[in-house]
Design a protein around this motif. Sequence first.
Motif, PDB file in Angstrom:
ATOM      1  N   GLY A  25      -3.888  34.500 -16.015  1.00  0.00           N
ATOM      2  CA  GLY A  25      -2.728  34.829 -15.197  1.00  0.00           C
ATOM      3  C   GLY A  25      -1.594  35.402 -16.006  1.00  0.00           C
ATOM      4  N   ASP A  26      -1.917  36.329 -16.933  1.00  0.00           N
ATOM      5  CA  ASP A  26      -0.895  36.855 -17.833  1.00  0.00           C
ATOM      6  C   ASP A  26      -1.293  38.273 -18.228  1.00  0.00           C
ATOM      7  OD1 ASP A  26       1.378  36.948 -19.353  1.00  0.00           O
ATOM      8  OD2 ASP A  26       0.718  35.504 -20.868  1.00  0.00           O
ATOM      9  N   VAL A  27      -0.303  39.035 -18.715  1.00  0.00           N
ATOM     10  CA  VAL A  27      -0.558  40.398 -19.175  1.00  0.00           C
ATOM     11  C   VAL A  27      -1.106  40.379 -20.601  1.00  0.00           C
ATOM     12  CG1 VAL A  27       1.127  41.504 -17.663  1.00  0.00           C
ATOM     13  CG2 VAL A  27       1.866  40.589 -19.885  1.00  0.00           C
ATOM     14  N   TYR A  28      -1.823  41.467 -20.945  1.00  0.00           N
ATOM     15  CA  TYR A  28      -2.385  41.576 -22.284  1.00  0.00           C
ATOM     16  C   TYR A  28      -1.354  42.033 -23.316  1.00  0.00           C
ATOM     17  CZ  TYR A  28      -7.300  40.684 -21.226  1.00  0.00           C
ATOM     18  OH  TYR A  28      -8.482  40.079 -20.887  1.00  0.00           O
ATOM     19  N   HIS A  29      -0.308  42.698 -22.860  1.00  0.00           N
ATOM     20  CA  HIS A  29       0.737  43.112 -23.792  1.00  0.00           C
ATOM     21  C   HIS A  29       2.027  43.278 -23.014  1.00  0.00           C
ATOM     22  CE1 HIS A  29       0.528  47.212 -22.224  1.00  0.00           C
ATOM     23  NE2 HIS A  29      -0.774  47.262 -22.491  1.00  0.00           N
ATOM     24  N   SER A  30       3.097  43.512 -23.713  1.00  0.00           N
ATOM     25  CA  SER A  30       4.399  43.641 -23.089  1.00  0.00           C
ATOM     26  C   SER A  30       4.395  44.720 -22.007  1.00  0.00           C
ATOM     27  CB  SER A  30       5.457  43.995 -24.149  1.00  0.00           C
ATOM     28  OG  SER A  30       6.674  44.363 -23.552  1.00  0.00           O
ATOM     29  N   THR A  31       5.070  44.450 -20.920  1.00  0.00           N
ATOM     30  CA  THR A  31       5.202  45.466 -19.868  1.00  0.00           C
ATOM     31  C   THR A  31       6.045  46.645 -20.334  1.00  0.00           C
ATOM     32  OG1 THR A  31       7.099  44.283 -18.939  1.00  0.00           O
ATOM     33  CG2 THR A  31       4.923  43.772 -18.018  1.00  0.00           C
ATOM     34  N   ASP A  32       6.740  46.492 -21.447  1.00  0.00           N
ATOM     35  CA  ASP A  32       7.532  47.583 -22.009  1.00  0.00           C
ATOM     36  C   ASP A  32       6.697  48.498 -22.900  1.00  0.00           C
ATOM     37  OD1 ASP A  32      10.253  46.932 -21.034  1.00  0.00           O
ATOM     38  OD2 ASP A  32       9.887  45.076 -22.156  1.00  0.00           O
ATOM     39  N   GLY A  33       5.407  48.173 -23.061  1.00  0.00           N
ATOM     40  CA  GLY A  33       4.534  49.050 -23.851  1.00  0.00           C
ATOM     41  C   GLY A  33       3.791  48.297 -24.932  1.00  0.00           C
ATOM     42  N   GLY A  34       2.462  48.367 -24.883  1.00  0.00           N
ATOM     43  CA  GLY A  34       1.646  47.640 -25.850  1.00  0.00           C
ATOM     44  C   GLY A  34       1.746  48.192 -27.255  1.00  0.00           C
ATOM     45  N   LEU A  35       1.822  49.526 -27.380  1.00  0.00           N
ATOM     46  CA  LEU A  35       1.870  50.115 -28.717  1.00  0.00           C
ATOM     47  C   LEU A  35       3.205  49.823 -29.394  1.00  0.00           C
ATOM     48  CD1 LEU A  35       0.505  51.743 -30.882  1.00  0.00           C
ATOM     49  CD2 LEU A  35       1.257  53.846 -29.725  1.00  0.00           C
ATOM     50  N   GLY A  36       4.292  49.911 -28.637  1.00  0.00           N
ATOM     51  CA  GLY A  36       5.593  49.564 -29.211  1.00  0.00           C
ATOM     52  C   GLY A  36       5.631  48.121 -29.655  1.00  0.00           C
ATOM     53  N   GLN A  37       5.033  47.234 -28.866  1.00  0.00           N
ATOM     54  CA  GLN A  37       4.978  45.825 -29.253  1.00  0.00           C
ATOM     55  C   GLN A  37       4.174  45.638 -30.526  1.00  0.00           C
ATOM     56  OE1 GLN A  37       4.300  42.271 -26.446  1.00  0.00           O
ATOM     57  NE2 GLN A  37       2.269  42.587 -27.336  1.00  0.00           N
ATOM     58  N   ALA A  38       3.048  46.333 -30.642  1.00  0.00           N
ATOM     59  CA  ALA A  38       2.214  46.212 -31.842  1.00  0.00           C
ATOM     60  C   ALA A  38       2.999  46.595 -33.091  1.00  0.00           C
ATOM     61  CB  ALA A  38       0.966  47.083 -31.692  1.00  0.00           C
ATOM     62  N   HIS A  39       3.740  47.700 -33.010  1.00  0.00           N
ATOM     63  CA  HIS A  39       4.478  48.158 -34.183  1.00  0.00           C
ATOM     64  C   HIS A  39       5.684  47.266 -34.485  1.00  0.00           C
ATOM     65  CE1 HIS A  39       2.434  51.823 -35.376  1.00  0.00           C
ATOM     66  NE2 HIS A  39       2.292  52.166 -34.095  1.00  0.00           N
ATOM     67  N   HIS A  40       6.445  46.913 -33.465  1.00  0.00           N
ATOM     68  CA  HIS A  40       7.681  46.156 -33.701  1.00  0.00           C
ATOM     69  C   HIS A  40       7.386  44.703 -34.067  1.00  0.00           C
ATOM     70  CE1 HIS A  40      11.966  45.164 -33.156  1.00  0.00           C
ATOM     71  NE2 HIS A  40      11.501  43.986 -32.718  1.00  0.00           N
ATOM     72  N   VAL A  41       6.518  44.062 -33.302  1.00  0.00           N
ATOM     73  CA  VAL A  41       6.296  42.632 -33.497  1.00  0.00           C
ATOM     74  C   VAL A  41       5.327  42.371 -34.645  1.00  0.00           C
ATOM     75  CG1 VAL A  41       5.448  40.506 -32.436  1.00  0.00           C
ATOM     76  CG2 VAL A  41       6.814  42.114 -31.094  1.00  0.00           C
ATOM     77  N   PHE A  42       4.155  42.969 -34.576  1.00  0.00           N
ATOM     78  CA  PHE A  42       3.094  42.529 -35.489  1.00  0.00           C
ATOM     79  C   PHE A  42       3.106  43.264 -36.824  1.00  0.00           C
ATOM     80  CE2 PHE A  42       1.640  41.448 -31.187  1.00  0.00           C
ATOM     81  CZ  PHE A  42       1.635  40.072 -31.361  1.00  0.00           C
ATOM     82  N   LEU A  43       3.237  44.583 -36.818  1.00  0.00           N
ATOM     83  CA  LEU A  43       3.287  45.301 -38.093  1.00  0.00           C
ATOM     84  C   LEU A  43       4.624  45.055 -38.796  1.00  0.00           C
ATOM     85  CD1 LEU A  43       1.406  48.418 -36.837  1.00  0.00           C
ATOM     86  CD2 LEU A  43       0.911  47.356 -39.033  1.00  0.00           C
ATOM     87  N   ALA A  44       5.728  45.464 -38.154  1.00  0.00           N
ATOM     88  CA  ALA A  44       7.038  45.282 -38.797  1.00  0.00           C
ATOM     89  C   ALA A  44       7.355  43.807 -39.007  1.00  0.00           C
ATOM     90  CB  ALA A  44       8.119  45.946 -37.947  1.00  0.00           C
ATOM     91  N   GLY A  45       6.916  42.954 -38.072  1.00  0.00           N
ATOM     92  CA  GLY A  45       7.177  41.530 -38.208  1.00  0.00           C
ATOM     93  C   GLY A  45       6.503  40.908 -39.416  1.00  0.00           C
ATOM     94  N   ASN A  46       5.447  41.537 -39.909  1.00  0.00           N
ATOM     95  CA  ASN A  46       4.762  41.070 -41.112  1.00  0.00           C
ATOM     96  C   ASN A  46       5.080  41.929 -42.337  1.00  0.00           C
ATOM     97  OD1 ASN A  46       2.762  38.723 -40.750  1.00  0.00           O
ATOM     98  ND2 ASN A  46       2.419  39.957 -38.890  1.00  0.00           N
TER      99      ASN A  46
END
Length: 645
Positions: A25-46
């Motif tokens: 009952g949840d989305v696979y990635h942010s409704t604001d964009g999965g690719l942006g989330q990947a870069h901002h949260v996971f790549l830049a976050g690490n």
Amino acid sequence: MAAQPLVPARLAFAEDGTPWSDTFGDVYHSTDGGLGQAHHVFLAGNGLPQRWRGRERFVVLETGFGLGLNFLATWASWRDDPERCGRLHFVSCELHPFGTDDLARLHRRWPQFAELSAALRAQWPVLAPGLHRLHLDGERITLTLYLGDAREGLAQLVARADAFYLDGFSPARNPELWSPQLCRQLAHLAAPGATLATWSVAGAVRRNLHDAGFELAKAAGFGGKRQMLRGRLPGAAGTAPQPAGGTPDAAPRRHALIVGAGLAGCALAERLAARGWRVELIDAAAGPARGASGNLAGVLRPLPSVDDNRMSRLTRAGTLYGWRHIARLRAAGESVKAAACGVLHLAHDAPQAAKMRAVVERLGLPVQHLRYLTADEASALAGWPVPIGGWWFGDSGWVHPPSLCAANLARHGDRVRPHFGRKLGALQRDENGWCALDEQGTKIAGAAVLVLAIGTAVRDFVAARLLPIGSARGQVSLLPAEPGSAPRVVVCRGGYVSPEVDGQHCTGATFDIDDEDAAPRLRDHADNLARLDAMLPGITAGLAPADVGGRVGFRPTSPDRLPMVGALPAASAAATATPLAAIPRQPDAWVLSGYGARGLVWSEIAAELLASTLDGDPLPLERDLCEALDPARFLLRPPRSRATG
């Protein structure tokens, strides 16, 4: 108990078009964009890509693979970075994986990744539980997928992660993926200086990660999320579980002396050379695959069981990895004579047929990998009437072992130096490493690391109390065959028969313990023909034992029918409660042996396992399977269990 059958994800979308999981009952990635989330949260976050620069290897561990978008974004970022690390390992877990058709539909949303996503889907594994290793981008990218519950997968991983992507569904929807136990497992798998990043700042998530030892800080979130979480494990000492025997300091020691140029030795030579190692390969024969690995055709397929035991899991892993390896060799221009024509394993009788049906139902594997056939269905596939039904392995088949060995040696031939026609007489070790001498005492070659892949001859150099290797004489028979003649697939039932290969059917094989007769025997040809006639009634009409050819090989066996892969023991006994990692080992000495009649099944996955161990990579098999293959395991068992059979 067997792992629960995998339940693939069902493709669904939220009202705004964001991929959605009905299960959670949840989305696979942010409704604001999965690719942006990947870069901002996971790549830049690490701190990526900066943190992998100047490194030979960097390891990312993710808790939810999902659509594969984080993986594709990381791969693309690595490709775009001129200062990237030499090799990137991406390890991820997924309980409900998508099938390739759904992935293709999802990946069309990111056309910039079209080349990468197509390469990923081309190797997408059979949706079967356990670890699956995919080599991509010239093997500079390695994706190790655990299909199943992440809590079980993380407990079974042998790896040291430099960065963690915590990307499970919402803690409120999927609390197991953010539990205290899982957070402790992450800390256990952390390399020195490991970092983490996640979009979740839930109080329970912060508390569990803090209790596991991570230092945490909130940062600006992505899109509509005001905050995200970054973390670091201070003073991480690389406490991830290591295989017994330890991992050598690979960088200055990437030079191996492999004794034996059969399936085991040639596979390892290729796996090490692919990682940049130099290899000295010694064999008494004039070329590779002249002993037990020299048959016309062998079978590459799994052996299922109702409880999905270790033999079942290992043969499945070996089969799937073996066929992917053959595909990689062919893609690189190497010639391997093999065909995934399918393997038909017939039941012996009605009770066994019922058990085989139960196995298929219990495991719930994809039908292209395993299904049950009736006698009529089996007869149609074989092209010959068969007396009973059985298992059908649609993605399995036969392989010509000498061609596989030759392709493995040719793949990175500039790094493999063969020493054929040189019989090993003695091994010596000094401060420079290991040295191999011939029977006259002349040096053949030397290297820092020694690997014995010498088949039954290992008994001439290692005492039986350290390595209880047996010998099984196997005789195959070669029957004249016309192209397209029956059987059109591999058929097994107490033995096997191949389709037509180079004008012959290969059938057999006998399995005689401690029988040293190297000459083909008419009575063994008669036994092979009798087994063949029981499988395919009437197919041997007009053939006498004297009418067929054949050859004899001697296969190294182990007491429990599993291979021996790992560091060579130095002690002859150990208390039963001794951890495998605490058993003394011969310095820089390793072994590949005990393959028995399953050389094709074991050789490639065992080579990848040992090469990963030697080079310090994440391992391609679960920890309990690695322990099940450790050569020192027999030192912990009562002597009566060591009898080879």
